[in-house]
Design a protein around this motif. Structure first.
Motif, PDB file in Angstrom:
ATOM      1  N   TYR A   1     -23.807 -26.398  32.081  1.00  0.00           N
ATOM      2  CA  TYR A   1     -22.974 -26.037  31.122  1.00  0.00           C
ATOM      3  C   TYR A   1     -21.490 -26.373  31.584  1.00  0.00           C
ATOM      4  O   TYR A   1     -21.067 -26.249  32.849  1.00  0.00           O
ATOM      5  N   ILE A   2     -20.631 -27.009  30.869  1.00  0.00           N
ATOM      6  CA  ILE A   2     -19.482 -27.206  31.133  1.00  0.00           C
ATOM      7  C   ILE A   2     -18.448 -26.573  30.215  1.00  0.00           C
ATOM      8  O   ILE A   2     -18.292 -26.764  29.139  1.00  0.00           O
ATOM      9  N   GLY A   3     -17.451 -25.672  30.843  1.00  0.00           N
ATOM     10  CA  GLY A   3     -16.494 -24.917  30.105  1.00  0.00           C
ATOM     11  C   GLY A   3     -15.231 -24.804  30.735  1.00  0.00           C
ATOM     12  O   GLY A   3     -14.996 -25.584  31.825  1.00  0.00           O
ATOM     13  N   ASP A   4     -14.539 -23.936  30.297  1.00  0.00           N
ATOM     14  CA  ASP A   4     -13.259 -23.756  30.956  1.00  0.00           C
ATOM     15  C   ASP A   4     -12.468 -22.387  31.305  1.00  0.00           C
ATOM     16  O   ASP A   4     -11.811 -22.199  31.898  1.00  0.00           O
ATOM     17  N   ASN A   5     -13.286 -21.257  30.415  1.00  0.00           N
ATOM     18  CA  ASN A   5     -12.742 -19.900  30.725  1.00  0.00           C
ATOM     19  C   ASN A   5     -13.772 -19.066  31.527  1.00  0.00           C
ATOM     20  O   ASN A   5     -14.904 -18.576  30.884  1.00  0.00           O
ATOM     21  N   PRO A   6     -13.437 -18.839  32.792  1.00  0.00           N
ATOM     22  CA  PRO A   6     -14.057 -17.848  33.432  1.00  0.00           C
ATOM     23  C   PRO A   6     -14.445 -16.530  32.801  1.00  0.00           C
ATOM     24  O   PRO A   6     -15.436 -15.795  33.278  1.00  0.00           O
ATOM     25  N   THR A   7     -13.589 -16.113  32.065  1.00  0.00           N
ATOM     26  CA  THR A   7     -13.740 -14.822  31.515  1.00  0.00           C
ATOM     27  C   THR A   7     -15.025 -14.678  30.746  1.00  0.00           C
ATOM     28  O   THR A   7     -15.599 -13.460  30.808  1.00  0.00           O
ATOM     29  N   LYS A   8     -15.553 -15.788  30.328  1.00  0.00           N
ATOM     30  CA  LYS A   8     -16.571 -15.509  29.042  1.00  0.00           C
ATOM     31  C   LYS A   8     -17.611 -16.586  29.203  1.00  0.00           C
ATOM     32  O   LYS A   8     -19.012 -16.592  29.116  1.00  0.00           O
ATOM     33  N   ASP A   9     -17.274 -17.771  29.830  1.00  0.00           N
ATOM     34  CA  ASP A   9     -18.158 -19.025  29.711  1.00  0.00           C
ATOM     35  C   ASP A   9     -19.306 -18.997  30.630  1.00  0.00           C
ATOM     36  O   ASP A   9     -20.300 -19.531  30.146  1.00  0.00           O
ATOM     37  N   PHE A  10     -19.347 -18.173  31.739  1.00  0.00           N
ATOM     38  CA  PHE A  10     -20.271 -18.505  32.725  1.00  0.00           C
ATOM     39  C   PHE A  10     -21.147 -17.282  33.097  1.00  0.00           C
ATOM     40  O   PHE A  10     -22.091 -17.417  34.016  1.00  0.00           O
ATOM     41  N   ILE A  11     -20.865 -16.206  32.632  1.00  0.00           N
ATOM     42  CA  ILE A  11     -21.883 -15.183  32.359  1.00  0.00           C
ATOM     43  C   ILE A  11     -23.467 -15.377  32.342  1.00  0.00           C
ATOM     44  O   ILE A  11     -23.968 -15.030  33.367  1.00  0.00           O
ATOM     45  N   ALA A  12     -23.439 -15.816  31.155  1.00  0.00           N
ATOM     46  CA  ALA A  12     -24.844 -16.139  30.493  1.00  0.00           C
ATOM     47  C   ALA A  12     -25.338 -17.327  31.447  1.00  0.00           C
ATOM     48  O   ALA A  12     -26.584 -17.161  31.972  1.00  0.00           O
ATOM     49  N   THR A  13     -24.604 -18.161  31.733  1.00  0.00           N
ATOM     50  CA  THR A  13     -25.229 -19.419  32.747  1.00  0.00           C
ATOM     51  C   THR A  13     -25.692 -18.711  34.054  1.00  0.00           C
ATOM     52  O   THR A  13     -26.739 -19.352  34.528  1.00  0.00           O
ATOM     53  N   ASN A  14     -25.072 -17.910  34.503  1.00  0.00           N
ATOM     54  CA  ASN A  14     -25.331 -17.113  35.937  1.00  0.00           C
ATOM     55  C   ASN A  14     -26.757 -16.585  35.693  1.00  0.00           C
ATOM     56  O   ASN A  14     -27.564 -16.669  36.460  1.00  0.00           O
ATOM     57  N   ILE A  15     -26.844 -15.817  34.612  1.00  0.00           N
ATOM     58  CA  ILE A  15     -27.920 -14.960  34.259  1.00  0.00           C
ATOM     59  C   ILE A  15     -29.348 -16.123  34.072  1.00  0.00           C
ATOM     60  O   ILE A  15     -30.332 -15.576  34.676  1.00  0.00           O
ATOM     61  N   LEU A  16     -28.836 -17.171  33.447  1.00  0.00           N
ATOM     62  CA  LEU A  16     -29.822 -18.116  33.402  1.00  0.00           C
ATOM     63  C   LEU A  16     -30.365 -18.894  34.275  1.00  0.00           C
ATOM     64  O   LEU A  16     -31.386 -19.565  34.442  1.00  0.00           O
ATOM     65  N   GLY A  17     -29.423 -19.014  35.191  1.00  0.00           N
ATOM     66  CA  GLY A  17     -29.768 -19.865  36.378  1.00  0.00           C
ATOM     67  C   GLY A  17     -29.347 -21.362  36.252  1.00  0.00           C
ATOM     68  O   GLY A  17     -30.000 -22.244  36.929  1.00  0.00           O
ATOM     69  N   TRP A  18     -28.414 -21.610  35.510  1.00  0.00           N
ATOM     70  CA  TRP A  18     -27.728 -22.884  34.848  1.00  0.00           C
ATOM     71  C   TRP A  18     -26.807 -23.304  36.000  1.00  0.00           C
ATOM     72  O   TRP A  18     -26.095 -22.406  36.525  1.00  0.00           O
ATOM     73  N   THR A  19     -26.690 -24.481  36.133  1.00  0.00           N
ATOM     74  CA  THR A  19     -25.650 -25.254  36.856  1.00  0.00           C
ATOM     75  C   THR A  19     -24.108 -25.297  36.047  1.00  0.00           C
ATOM     76  O   THR A  19     -24.529 -25.836  34.918  1.00  0.00           O
ATOM     77  N   SER A  20     -23.171 -24.734  36.453  1.00  0.00           N
ATOM     78  CA  SER A  20     -22.064 -24.651  35.404  1.00  0.00           C
ATOM     79  C   SER A  20     -20.781 -25.427  36.250  1.00  0.00           C
ATOM     80  O   SER A  20     -20.803 -25.238  37.513  1.00  0.00           O
ATOM     81  N   TYR A  21     -20.186 -25.684  35.325  1.00  0.00           N
ATOM     82  CA  TYR A  21     -18.763 -26.513  35.874  1.00  0.00           C
ATOM     83  C   TYR A  21     -17.455 -25.983  35.118  1.00  0.00           C
ATOM     84  O   TYR A  21     -17.586 -26.041  33.762  1.00  0.00           O
ATOM     85  N   CYS A  22     -16.588 -25.668  35.845  1.00  0.00           N
ATOM     86  CA  CYS A  22     -15.324 -25.261  35.033  1.00  0.00           C
ATOM     87  C   CYS A  22     -14.352 -26.458  35.096  1.00  0.00           C
ATOM     88  O   CYS A  22     -13.988 -26.584  36.165  1.00  0.00           O
ATOM     89  N   LEU A  23     -13.916 -26.959  34.008  1.00  0.00           N
ATOM     90  CA  LEU A  23     -12.777 -27.839  34.099  1.00  0.00           C
ATOM     91  C   LEU A  23     -11.418 -26.983  34.288  1.00  0.00           C
ATOM     92  O   LEU A  23     -11.159 -26.282  33.541  1.00  0.00           O
ATOM     93  N   LEU A  24     -10.760 -27.424  35.500  1.00  0.00           N
ATOM     94  CA  LEU A  24      -9.471 -26.805  35.722  1.00  0.00           C
ATOM     95  C   LEU A  24      -8.318 -27.074  34.583  1.00  0.00           C
ATOM     96  O   LEU A  24      -8.234 -28.180  34.220  1.00  0.00           O
ATOM     97  N   ASN A  25      -7.545 -25.917  34.454  1.00  0.00           N
ATOM     98  CA  ASN A  25      -6.499 -26.047  33.662  1.00  0.00           C
ATOM     99  C   ASN A  25      -5.363 -26.854  34.069  1.00  0.00           C
ATOM    100  O   ASN A  25      -4.845 -26.645  35.363  1.00  0.00           O
ATOM    101  N   LYS A  26      -4.858 -27.861  33.442  1.00  0.00           N
ATOM    102  CA  LYS A  26      -3.896 -28.623  33.972  1.00  0.00           C
ATOM    103  C   LYS A  26      -2.336 -28.220  33.383  1.00  0.00           C
ATOM    104  O   LYS A  26      -1.475 -28.896  33.424  1.00  0.00           O
ATOM    105  N   GLY A  27      -2.458 -27.100  32.746  1.00  0.00           N
ATOM    106  CA  GLY A  27      -1.257 -26.415  32.117  1.00  0.00           C
ATOM    107  C   GLY A  27      -1.379 -26.354  30.811  1.00  0.00           C
ATOM    108  O   GLY A  27      -0.134 -26.187  30.135  1.00  0.00           O
TER     109      GLY A  27
END
Length: 214
Positions: free
Chosen positions: A158-184
């Motif tokens: 899973y590829i997202g950008d918002n740590p507040t909500k994007d990766f909670i479910a992926t961690n529960i499901l055991g998926w590998t996740s990537y957060c695209l860093l904000n460039k401003g």
């Protein structure tokens, strides 16, 4: 041969920048309200937004023929002028060439998100699309992610950008996740000083980095 990998993307501030949608909508509104000086009005609206003020209230005050609700309807329903984030086209093509299944999870109104996908020319690329208004729930609801689980798929990304909500479910499901860093340019700020269950597996600075890891 069936794919054993599913690569699932977020849309806003991942495959495209949400600020570009805002700019497109502001230009549409400026042309509607004051066609003879649309560009200068657009610049005023964007400046007001950057100051943290409400551009629609400004329009409503100086152009009373247009209500805030009318302006919101234009904002949400217009067909935008957009482009993909750098590297997005390449990673989508790479996943297709590899035979991976690709999906999309995005929060928002159906018409708004579908118009974005059509404007970007990528709506038909995905094997499955979950839009919160259509689906009946939004991130981080586990349902929105579980919809992609298939018996033959062994690995999920899973590829997202918002740590507040994007990766909670992926961690529960055991998926590998990537957060695209904000460039401003992101609409929402990123905060990595959060609980471990909200953290992505990896942080990347460019989408093209995924080509070497998926």
């Amino acid at each position: 041969m069936r794919s054993s990998k599913y690569v699932i993307f977020d849309l806003d501030d991942t495959l495209m920048y949400e600020i570009d949608y805002l700019k497109s909508a502001y230009r549409e509104i400026a042309s509607l309200v004051a066609k003879e000086r649309a560009e200068s009005l657009y610049e005023e609206m964007f400046s007001i937004y950057q100051q943290g003020r409400n551009a629609f209230e400004y329009i409503e005050a100086y152009f009373p023929a247009f209500s805030k609700e009318q302006l919101l309807q234009v904002y949400r329903n217009h067909f935008p002028t957009l482009s993909l984030n750098e590297g997005a086209q390449e990673i989508l093509k790479y996943c297709k060439a590899k035979g991976y299944k690709i999906g999309l999870i995005t929060d928002g109104r159906s018409v708004t998100q579908r118009n974005k996908l059509r404007a970007l020319g990528i709506e038909t690329l995905f094997d499955k699309i979950v839009i919160s208004e259509e689906f009946g729930s939004s991130k981080p609801n586990l349902r929105n992610y579980e919809e992609f689980i298939e018996e033959d798929i062994k690995t999920y990304y899973y590829i997202g950008d918002n740590p507040t909500k994007d990766f909670i479910a992926t961690n529960i499901l055991g998926w590998t996740s990537y957060c695209l860093l904000n460039k401003g340019w992101n609409i929402h700020p990123q905060d990595f000083e959060i609980a471990s269950e909200q953290q992505p597996t990896y942080i990347i600075t460019e989408l093209k980095e995924l080509i070497h890891t998926l």
